[in-house]
Design a protein around this motif. Structure first.
Motif, mmCIF file in Angstrom:
data_model
loop_
_atom_site.group_PDB
_atom_site.id
_atom_site.type_symbol
_atom_site.label_atom_id
_atom_site.label_comp_id
_atom_site.label_asym_id
_atom_site.label_seq_id
_atom_site.Cartn_x
_atom_site.Cartn_y
_atom_site.Cartn_z
ATOM 1 N N GLY A 172 0.833 -1.200 0.000
ATOM 2 C CA GLY A 172 0.000 0.000 0.000
ATOM 3 C C GLY A 172 0.863 1.243 0.000
ATOM 4 N N VAL A 173 0.370 2.297 -0.667
ATOM 5 C CA VAL A 173 1.089 3.564 -0.695
ATOM 6 C C VAL A 173 0.498 4.475 0.367
ATOM 7 C CG1 VAL A 173 1.645 5.594 -2.074
ATOM 8 C CG2 VAL A 173 1.634 3.356 -3.145
ATOM 9 N N VAL A 174 1.351 5.028 1.233
ATOM 10 C CA VAL A 174 0.869 5.922 2.288
ATOM 11 C C VAL A 174 1.568 7.275 2.179
ATOM 12 C CG1 VAL A 174 0.377 4.017 3.861
ATOM 13 C CG2 VAL A 174 2.561 5.151 4.007
ATOM 14 N N THR A 175 0.866 8.314 2.577
ATOM 15 C CA THR A 175 1.416 9.657 2.453
ATOM 16 C C THR A 175 2.262 10.028 3.661
ATOM 17 O OG1 THR A 175 -0.565 10.609 3.423
ATOM 18 C CG2 THR A 175 -0.509 10.422 1.033
ATOM 19 N N VAL A 176 3.224 10.912 3.428
ATOM 20 C CA VAL A 176 4.097 11.407 4.490
ATOM 21 C C VAL A 176 3.451 12.667 5.071
ATOM 22 C CG1 VAL A 176 6.405 12.280 5.048
ATOM 23 C CG2 VAL A 176 6.121 10.517 3.283
ATOM 24 N N PRO A 177 3.061 12.646 6.358
ATOM 25 C CA PRO A 177 2.407 13.823 6.931
ATOM 26 C C PRO A 177 3.327 15.040 6.860
ATOM 27 C CG PRO A 177 2.349 11.943 8.450
ATOM 28 C CD PRO A 177 3.282 11.588 7.350
ATOM 29 N N ASP A 178 2.827 16.164 6.362
ATOM 30 C CA ASP A 178 3.638 17.374 6.246
ATOM 31 C C ASP A 178 2.718 18.600 6.255
ATOM 32 O OD1 ASP A 178 5.441 19.416 5.588
ATOM 33 O OD2 ASP A 178 6.646 18.071 4.336
ATOM 34 N N GLU A 179 2.650 19.254 7.403
ATOM 35 C CA GLU A 179 1.749 20.413 7.567
ATOM 36 C C GLU A 179 2.110 21.564 6.636
ATOM 37 O OE1 GLU A 179 -1.061 20.562 9.333
ATOM 38 O OE2 GLU A 179 -0.686 18.445 9.744
ATOM 39 N N ARG A 180 3.369 21.603 6.173
ATOM 40 C CA ARG A 180 3.814 22.713 5.315
ATOM 41 C C ARG A 180 3.001 22.793 4.029
ATOM 42 N NH1 ARG A 180 10.161 21.276 5.202
ATOM 43 N NH2 ARG A 180 9.195 19.271 4.722
ATOM 44 N N LEU A 181 2.524 21.636 3.563
ATOM 45 C CA LEU A 181 1.741 21.605 2.322
ATOM 46 C C LEU A 181 0.499 22.486 2.420
ATOM 47 C CD1 LEU A 181 1.889 17.810 1.456
ATOM 48 C CD2 LEU A 181 2.569 19.647 -0.087
ATOM 49 N N TYR A 182 -0.135 22.462 3.573
ATOM 50 C CA TYR A 182 -1.414 23.160 3.722
ATOM 51 C C TYR A 182 -1.212 24.658 3.941
ATOM 52 C CZ TYR A 182 -2.579 18.360 3.664
ATOM 53 O OH TYR A 182 -2.665 17.042 3.250
ATOM 54 N N VAL A 183 -0.031 25.032 4.432
ATOM 55 C CA VAL A 183 0.328 26.454 4.521
ATOM 56 C C VAL A 183 0.580 26.974 3.105
ATOM 57 C CG1 VAL A 183 1.986 28.112 5.471
ATOM 58 C CG2 VAL A 183 1.328 26.101 6.824
ATOM 59 N N LEU A 184 1.314 26.175 2.314
ATOM 60 C CA LEU A 184 1.595 26.562 0.918
ATOM 61 C C LEU A 184 0.316 26.596 0.081
ATOM 62 C CD1 LEU A 184 4.875 24.520 0.240
ATOM 63 C CD2 LEU A 184 4.679 26.994 0.537
ATOM 64 N N GLN A 185 -0.618 25.724 0.407
ATOM 65 C CA GLN A 185 -1.889 25.689 -0.311
ATOM 66 C C GLN A 185 -2.600 27.047 -0.228
ATOM 67 O OE1 GLN A 185 -4.821 23.045 1.370
ATOM 68 N NE2 GLN A 185 -6.099 23.061 -0.471
ATOM 69 N N LYS A 186 -2.574 27.645 0.963
ATOM 70 C CA LYS A 186 -3.233 28.958 1.147
ATOM 71 C C LYS A 186 -2.506 30.036 0.359
ATOM 72 C CE LYS A 186 -5.176 27.866 5.662
ATOM 73 N NZ LYS A 186 -4.931 27.882 7.113
ATOM 74 N N ILE A 187 -1.159 29.971 0.355
ATOM 75 C CA ILE A 187 -0.376 30.974 -0.379
ATOM 76 C C ILE A 187 -0.617 30.840 -1.889
ATOM 77 C CG2 ILE A 187 1.988 31.714 -0.968
ATOM 78 C CD1 ILE A 187 2.793 30.921 1.924
ATOM 79 N N ALA A 188 -0.653 29.594 -2.381
ATOM 80 C CA ALA A 188 -0.813 29.350 -3.823
ATOM 81 C C ALA A 188 -2.270 29.441 -4.285
ATOM 82 C CB ALA A 188 -0.250 27.971 -4.178
#
Length: 368
Positions: A43-59
């Motif tokens: 199974g493929v699992v994601t690496v938790p990374d809160e930075r993605l969601y901060v960048l999501q708001k900026i982008a």
């Protein structure tokens, strides 16, 4: 680049419960990630990374794609696997294909869950698995020495280079120790990687505790034994998980899951920490691309240069690399936009020699 980590352990230590929970939980959390179960035990699992969601708001984008690790649930190992007991060789072929090993060890008492050896003793369990892997490697190294000795007599340069390395590893395995403990130079290590030895892979121990013990796991004598053993004998680390809690969390919404964990006196379940620890165990780092279309995390090895990082997106990017426009994550967040970062001189142009840093936000220019 999706790296593989193999989950191993004796029967009834919570290995498959953990695997099922990890992969199902990550599937639920990552609607934008193309999760798949490749076959029943991958199974493929994601690496938790809160930075993605901060960048999501900026982008200002709706699409977030995390980095990922492939977890392989390897058949329960039993004593004698190296000589074909249990799934034997099938187990060993699965484990040869992974980049790192997550060994689940039972650190709880439960009269209803039978232990294959009759009693709970995580250090003994670790040594059973290590012995099986060492025996398999011993056979592999002896065969390779025989084969390469014949080739060396014919003047084969590869064989001539391999034999001294094999002869260094052999006594370590004969002493019942993993190949990773062999004292090798950087050049010799590069040669040893070609042998795909089971005990040359980086290892992390996942101490499986009862749900009621997760908050106080640091005081668990079994966990302490595993940590001491891992540090003293294998120079590696151990993290704590509760497979039962992971199972219970699967169907909960994020807010309910947080409340559930808070009731148990813990902030996170342990799997997030395990995934992060595995990611770093493999010497991996993350850089980001961010635009209106998507924010995405990309996986590279520590020390990779900009062209190599570009090649993770597409080989054309590496082949025709011209430059990388880059800003550090912290600088971009502080400025609030690429335009503001550029005004302050924090948005840089980097060339082929630039070593990409964890958290860099990159935009590549290439021509093919």
């Amino acid at each position: 680049m999706t790296l593989k980590a193999g989950i191993v352990g004796l029967p009834n230590v919570g290995k498959s419960t953990l695997f099922n929970a990890v992969t199902r939980t990550q599937k639920a959390q990552a609607a934008n990630y193309p999760f798949c179960t490749i076959d029943p035990n991958v199974g493929v699992v994601t690496v938790p990374d809160e930075r993605l969601y901060v960048l999501q708001k900026i982008a200002k984008t709706n699409v977030v794609i995390p980095a990922a690790i492939e977890f392989v649930d390897i058949a329960g190992l039993v004593k004698g696997a190296a000589t074909g007991e249990g799934l034997g060789n099938k187990f060993l072929s699965h484990i040869r294909e992974v980049d790192a090993i997550v060994q689940v060890v039972r650190c709880f008492e439960d009269v209803d869950i039978h232990h294959v050896s009759g009693t709970v003793d995580p250090v003994r369990d670790i040594e059973i698995i290590t012995t099986e892997l060492v025996l398999a490697d011993l056979e592999s190294v002896e065969k390779r020495i025989d084969r390469q000795t014949k080739q060396a007599k014919r003047g084969d340069k590869e064989a001539i280079a391999e034999i001294p390395v094999l002869q260094k590893i052999l006594p370590v395995l004969n002493a019942g120790k993993p190949a990773m403990l062999t004292d090798l130079t950087a050049e010799e290590k590069a040669i040893a990687r070609m042998f795909y030895l089971l005990t040359d892979k980086p290892v992390i121990f996942a101490c499986n505790v009862k749900d009621s013990d997760l908050a106080t796991a640091d005081g668990n004598p079994y966990v302490q034994k595993v940590r001491d053993y891992a540090k003293t004998h294998l120079n590696c680390e151990a993290t704590v998980i509760s497979a039962q809690i992971e199972s219970d969390l699967v169907d909960l919404e994020p807010d309910d899951a947080k409340a559930f964990l808070a009731d148990l006196g813990v902030q996170e379940s342990g799997v997030g920490a395990l995934i992060k620890a595995t990611y770093h165990l493999l010497g991996l780092r993350t850089y980001f691309t961010a635009g209106e279309k998507e924010v995405r995390a990309w996986t590279i090895h520590q020390g990779d240069t900009a062209p190599k990082a570009a090649g993770v997106i597409h080989s054309d990017f590496e082949r025709g690399f011209i430059k990388a426009e880059t800003v550090a994550y912290a600088d971009l967040v502080k400025c609030g936009s690429v335009a503001a970062a550029r005004e302050k001189g924090l948005y840089r142009i980097e060339g082929k020699e630039y070593v990409v840093q964890d958290g860099d936000v990159l935009h590549f220019k290439f021509s093919v």
